[in-house]
Design a protein around this motif. Structure first.
Motif, short mmCIF file in Angstrom:
data_model
loop_
_atom_site.label_atom_id
_atom_site.label_comp_id
_atom_site.label_asym_id
_atom_site.label_seq_id
_atom_site.Cartn_x
_atom_site.Cartn_y
_atom_site.Cartn_z
N SER A 214 0.82 -1.21 0.00
CA SER A 214 0.00 0.00 0.00
C SER A 214 0.85 1.26 0.00
CB SER A 214 -0.93 0.00 1.22
OG SER A 214 -0.16 -0.04 2.40
N ALA A 215 2.13 1.13 0.40
CA ALA A 215 3.02 2.28 0.37
C ALA A 215 4.38 1.80 -0.12
CB ALA A 215 3.14 2.90 1.76
N SER A 216 4.69 2.01 -1.39
CA SER A 216 5.88 1.42 -1.98
C SER A 216 7.13 2.23 -1.72
CB SER A 216 5.68 1.25 -3.49
OG SER A 216 5.41 2.51 -4.08
N SER A 217 7.00 3.52 -1.42
CA SER A 217 8.18 4.34 -1.18
C SER A 217 7.81 5.60 -0.42
CB SER A 217 8.84 4.72 -2.51
OG SER A 217 7.96 5.50 -3.30
N LEU A 218 8.82 6.24 0.14
CA LEU A 218 8.62 7.50 0.85
C LEU A 218 8.65 8.65 -0.14
CD1 LEU A 218 11.10 6.88 3.79
CD2 LEU A 218 8.61 6.83 3.95
N THR A 219 7.88 9.69 0.15
CA THR A 219 7.91 10.89 -0.68
C THR A 219 9.12 11.74 -0.28
OG1 THR A 219 6.61 12.24 0.85
CG2 THR A 219 5.40 10.90 -0.74
N ASP A 220 9.46 12.71 -1.12
CA ASP A 220 10.58 13.61 -0.81
C ASP A 220 10.33 14.37 0.48
OD1 ASP A 220 11.91 12.80 -3.06
OD2 ASP A 220 11.27 14.52 -4.28
N VAL A 221 9.07 14.78 0.70
CA VAL A 221 8.72 15.51 1.91
C VAL A 221 8.92 14.63 3.14
CG1 VAL A 221 6.84 16.63 3.18
CG2 VAL A 221 7.10 17.04 0.74
N GLN A 222 8.50 13.37 3.04
CA GLN A 222 8.67 12.45 4.16
C GLN A 222 10.14 12.19 4.45
OE1 GLN A 222 6.38 9.22 2.56
NE2 GLN A 222 4.46 9.89 3.54
N ARG A 223 10.93 12.01 3.40
CA ARG A 223 12.37 11.79 3.57
C ARG A 223 13.03 12.98 4.26
NH1 ARG A 223 14.79 7.86 -0.03
NH2 ARG A 223 13.16 6.73 -1.16
N GLU A 224 12.65 14.17 3.83
CA GLU A 224 13.24 15.38 4.40
C GLU A 224 12.87 15.52 5.88
OE1 GLU A 224 15.67 18.49 4.67
OE2 GLU A 224 15.42 17.22 2.88
N LYS A 225 11.62 15.21 6.23
CA LYS A 225 11.18 15.30 7.62
C LYS A 225 11.92 14.28 8.48
CE LYS A 225 8.66 16.86 11.00
NZ LYS A 225 8.90 18.22 11.54
N ILE A 226 12.11 13.07 7.95
CA ILE A 226 12.83 12.03 8.69
C ILE A 226 14.27 12.47 8.93
CG2 ILE A 226 13.70 9.66 8.61
CD1 ILE A 226 11.19 8.97 6.94
N ARG A 227 14.91 13.02 7.90
CA ARG A 227 16.28 13.52 8.07
C ARG A 227 16.34 14.61 9.14
NH1 ARG A 227 16.27 13.63 2.30
NH2 ARG A 227 17.44 11.89 1.38
N ASP A 228 15.34 15.50 9.13
CA ASP A 228 15.29 16.59 10.09
C ASP A 228 15.15 16.06 11.51
OD1 ASP A 228 14.91 19.39 11.01
OD2 ASP A 228 12.87 18.70 11.40
N LEU A 229 14.23 15.11 11.71
CA LEU A 229 14.02 14.54 13.04
C LEU A 229 15.27 13.80 13.51
CD1 LEU A 229 10.37 13.22 12.57
CD2 LEU A 229 11.08 15.04 14.12
N TYR A 230 15.88 13.04 12.60
CA TYR A 230 17.08 12.28 12.96
C TYR A 230 18.22 13.22 13.35
CZ TYR A 230 21.04 9.09 12.57
OH TYR A 230 22.16 8.36 12.83
N SER A 231 18.38 14.32 12.60
CA SER A 231 19.45 15.28 12.90
C SER A 231 19.22 15.97 14.24
CB SER A 231 19.55 16.33 11.78
OG SER A 231 18.41 17.18 11.78
N ARG A 232 17.95 16.02 14.69
CA ARG A 232 17.64 16.64 15.98
C ARG A 232 17.64 15.63 17.13
NH1 ARG A 232 12.58 18.88 16.33
NH2 ARG A 232 11.74 18.29 14.32
N GLY A 233 18.07 14.40 16.81
CA GLY A 233 18.28 13.41 17.87
C GLY A 233 17.16 12.41 18.05
#
Length: 278
Positions: A214-233
């Protein structure tokens, strides 16, 4: 920590005090997260990550004086040995409480307080077990037959514990045994060479492993948000998945286990970023 631990070194005592504090913060905030979101399965998330998902009171600090101390009172003025410092995520109000006054001063429901106390009791029993095993001269060789040379521990607490001569609890031994066996099995599998074989989704322990299309890949917006959250710990894939849903960046579809359907995709993406423990 109980009395009669004179056989422990100061380093060992300090480690166990810090261990209790860390585990109590995680336990309180895990129960609060599950109450706030209505979902379970946050065992691997840190206290700091969990605080992002809690609507109201989070536990931010814990003090064990070793004795009842009038310098660490409850909000009602009663001197405490154990003082729990909580903060309201909405108002930033901070309160200092005894465990028996969670319901009275911050309006936690009885069943929530009961669950928190249960979690705290389990932590205290685990630390008592660690102390008693250490006093008996416990050895890791008694529990696990083989740990590879240069083994990289996923759990920093366990690694440090062994380094300073503390025994492991039954719970920790079971965790480490499972971790070691999984790594050995993966290494053995790798030597049989199927380097391009796609990982199976059932590694994420889903009943619905055949329904992930039902969800084959992440969108660019989702990827960017994940990177942001990860960079903030924020390291927990479960917490990141919930935050994506909360911020309407991902759909709220869930498996029957309660985990978001975006969870395995977040796990894979985090692993690609930098060896995040799933």
């Amino acid at each position: 920590m109980g009395k009669g631990n004179s056989f422990l070194s100061e380093e060992q005592k300090m480690f166990l005090m810090d261990y209790v504090k860390t585990k109590k913060l995680e336990a309180f905030n895990k129960v609060q997260t599950e109450t706030s979101t209505g979902y379970t399965g946050f065992e691997s998330a840190s206290s700091e990550d969990l605080q992002l998902l809690i609507d109201e009171w989070v536990l931010i600090d814990y003090i064990d004086n070793g004795f009842v101390n009038d310098k660490t009172p409850c909000e009602c003025g009663r001197p405490l040995r154990y003082q729990y410092i909580v903060k309201n995520n909405k108002t930033d109000e901070v309160k200092r409480l005894g465990i028996n006054h969670f319901e009275e001063h911050i309006s936690l429901k009885k069943h929530v307080v009961k669950q928190i106390k249960k979690e705290f009791d389990l932590i205290e029993k685990e630390v008592t077990e660690i102390s008693e095993r250490t006093n008996r001269g416990w050895s890791i060789d008694e529990e696990i037959n083989f740990i590879p040379d240069g083994y990289k521990f996923n759990n920093g607490h366990i690694k440090k514990q062994l380094e300073i001569g503390l025994a492991l609890s039954t719970k920790q031994v079971n965790h480490l045994r499972k971790e070691v066996n999984q790594k050995i099995a993966l290494e053995n599998k790798a030597t049989k060479a199927f380097p391009r074989e796609a990982p199976k989704v059932d590694l994420f322990n889903y009943e619905e492993s055949n329904n992930t299309s039902s969800a084959s890949s992440l969108t660019d917006v989702q990827r960017e948000k994940i990177r942001d959250l990860y960079s903030r710990g924020v390291k927990s894939p479960r917490v990141i998945s919930e935050l994506l849903i909360e911020n309407q960046i991902a759909a709220g579809d869930r498996y029957s286990t309660g985990k978001p359907k975006i969870f395995p995709l977040v796990c894979v993406f985090l692993k690609n970023i930098e060896g995040v423990r799933i």
